[in-house]
Design an enzyme around this catalytic site. Structure first.
Site, PDB file in Angstrom:
ATOM      1  N   PRO A   1       0.761  -1.119   0.052  1.00  0.00           N
ATOM      2  CA  PRO A   1       0.023  -0.049  -0.096  1.00  0.00           C
ATOM      3  C   PRO A   1       0.901   1.371  -0.183  1.00  0.00           C
ATOM      4  CG  PRO A   1       0.070  -0.899   2.229  1.00  0.00           C
ATOM      5  CD  PRO A   1       0.805  -1.663   1.250  1.00  0.00           C
TER       6      PRO A   1
ATOM      7  N   GLU B   1       2.707  -1.184  -9.055  1.00  0.00           N
ATOM      8  CA  GLU B   1       1.634  -1.759  -8.328  1.00  0.00           C
ATOM      9  C   GLU B   1       0.845  -2.446  -9.245  1.00  0.00           C
ATOM     10  OE1 GLU B   1      -0.595  -3.883  -6.120  1.00  0.00           O
ATOM     11  OE2 GLU B   1       1.272  -3.269  -5.414  1.00  0.00           O
TER      12      GLU B   1
ATOM     13  N   CYS C   1       6.848 -10.761   4.189  1.00  0.00           N
ATOM     14  CA  CYS C   1       6.394 -10.733   5.600  1.00  0.00           C
ATOM     15  C   CYS C   1       5.705 -12.252   5.950  1.00  0.00           C
ATOM     16  CB  CYS C   1       5.140  -9.478   5.771  1.00  0.00           C
ATOM     17  SG  CYS C   1       4.726  -9.344   7.458  1.00  0.00           S
TER      18      CYS C   1
END
Length: 461
Positions: free
Chosen positions: A271, A293, A389
């Site tokens: 984001p 993106e 992540c």
């Protein structure tokens, strides 16, 4: 005391906090939304006061975090699979179970509020069921229920039940951490404090600290603050944002590696937190960042994160596996690859129940394709940061090893750099690599207070 009937007039209004929490859970389970984003949107639109917003936040986060445990308890209490119930009823029961078992709310008040919510949000016909099931739930404490659910289990299976994780995630932690896995899994159940980050060149961390935040331990750009981040002028004005310290650190490491002059690329930028931080650092050196993106709505979030910069940061919608730019164009490439998100379970508690091991079947090939593309997009002597992540071996070391060795066979040399050496202030962050070194970075919530970010730094030949 007589029972209300559908004909006895309208049920008293449900308090706004519980209705907001219910609507957020429906967005998660019916629409695939992220719990924190769904709730934030609802709170922004409904303008709940601070107390109600805090209650709604605890209801959504706590219910999502223990959802698998609550579902097992509810099936035992109801004597039937939850799949036989209306999904909206299940969400009411989950919220009620969290209040009964994990919050300091008297049992009667917790059950009555859930019954009222069911009657208002779904219909009177389901209130008897909700009342009966939750009263059975309330017959035992959470510890007693967990004792019952874990009876007969041993080893990692026992650990999974006790720490409220799916078995496959507990196994992943145990493989990586051994006996330390229990502490790591427990850390996933602790809600993190909001972490802010300044946009370099637009604000200094001292401004956040002066306004009441506390400087982060290692990132020179971050600060921790309770409450609403929008209370800080720098956040409202786009000169700062919200970003976990782990994400700040992997971006910082990429910026510290020696590389040729040239533009930078954030390849899967949504984001936008890393793109905003890297843009400020790059511009201080007379360079700039292209943020790419794939998803249009996420590209909009990136543009929002970059809104404080003048000229505006460059954002494009592009598929990283089919680059919209020439090969060997960038001096530094950040690839924060799509992953299972197992490293952010404390921040996105619903993720532990949303993902399945078979998700890796699609994610791992995509991660490898993106890493190949990132390397091919990098100037000779330039550097790629491969970030996830997730600590899962399939998404981290296995991807790096596969790509480096396959590209080597094709004559494209890629050097695995000593990533921990670029974060010397961060203790105990080295992770073994497949070639016998300790050249990867692995951050952990229980060690570092960050998301469990993985980082590999690769120099392109």
């Amino acid at each position: 005391m007589s029972r209300r009937s559908p004909r006895s007039g309208p049920r008293r209004p449900v308090d706004q906090a519980r209705r907001a929490a219910f609507d957020a859970l429906r967005a998660v389970h019916a629409g695939g939304a992220y719990a924190n984003l769904a709730l934030t949107d609802i709170l922004d639109r409904r303008h709940l006061d601070e107390r109600d917003a805090a209650l709604a936040t605890e209801l959504v986060a706590g219910t999502s975090r223990l959802q698998g445990t609550y579902d097992a308890i509810l099936e035992a209490a109801a004597g039937r699979p939850l799949s036989s119930l209306q999904p909206a009823v299940v969400d009411v029961l989950r919220l009620g179970t969290h209040q009964v078992l994990s919050m300091r709310i008297p049992t009667r008040a917790a059950v009555d509020s859930a019954v009222d919510l069911a009657g208002t949000a779904i219909g009177e016909r389901v209130t008897g069921l909700v009342n009966a099931v939750l009263r059975k739930v309330a017959a035992d404490s959470l510890d007693e229920w967990v004792d019952r659910l874990s009876a007969g289990t041993t080893g990692v299976a026992h650990l999974a039940v006790r720490t409220h994780h799916p078995l496959w995630i507990a196994e992943t932690y145990a493989d990586l951490l051994g006996e330390e896995a229990a502490v790591a899994l427990e850390a996933d159940n602790l809600a993190p404090r909001p972490t802010l980050v300044v946009r370099p060149g637009l604000a200094e961390r001292a401004e956040l600290v002066a306004a009441g935040a506390v400087a982060t331990r290692w990132s020179p750009y971050g600060a921790v603050a309770d409450g609403n981040p929008a209370d800080f002028a720098a956040v409202r004005e786009g000169r700062a944002g919200v970003q976990d310290e782990g994400s700040q650190l992997v971006a910082l490491a990429l910026s510290r590696v020696e590389a040729p002059a040239g533009p930078w690329l954030d390849m899967c930028a949504g984001p936008g937190g890393k793109a905003a931080l890297l843009t400020g650092i790059a511009r201080s050196r007379g360079e700039d960042v292209l943020a790419a993106e794939l998803a249009e709505h996420r590209a909009g979030l990136v543009a929002q994160a970059l809104r404080g910069y003048r000229p505006a940061g460059r954002v494009i919608c592009a598929d990283g596996t089919r680059p919209a730019w020439p090969a060997r164009s960038f001096a530094r490439v950040m690839l924060d690859a799509p992953c299972t998100g197992l490293g952010a379970l404390r921040r996105r508690p619903e993720s532990r129940w949303r993902h399945r091991p078979e998700d890796l079947d699609d994610l791992v090939p995509l991660q490898a394709q993106l890493l190949v593309s990132a390397i091919r997009s990098t100037l000779p002597g330039g550097v790629v940061a491969y970030v996830t992540c997730s600590p899962h071996a399939s998404e981290t070391e296995d991807v790096v090893q596969t790509v480096v060795e396959e590209l080597g066979d094709d004559g494209i040399g890629t050097e695995v750099l000593d990533a921990p050496s670029f974060l010397p202030e961060v203790p105990d962050c080295a992770r073994p690599d497949p070639w016998g070194g300790d050249r990867f970075v692995q951050l952990w919530p229980h060690r570092h207070g960050t998301d469990a970010m993985f980082l590999a730094l690769l120099r392109v030949g």
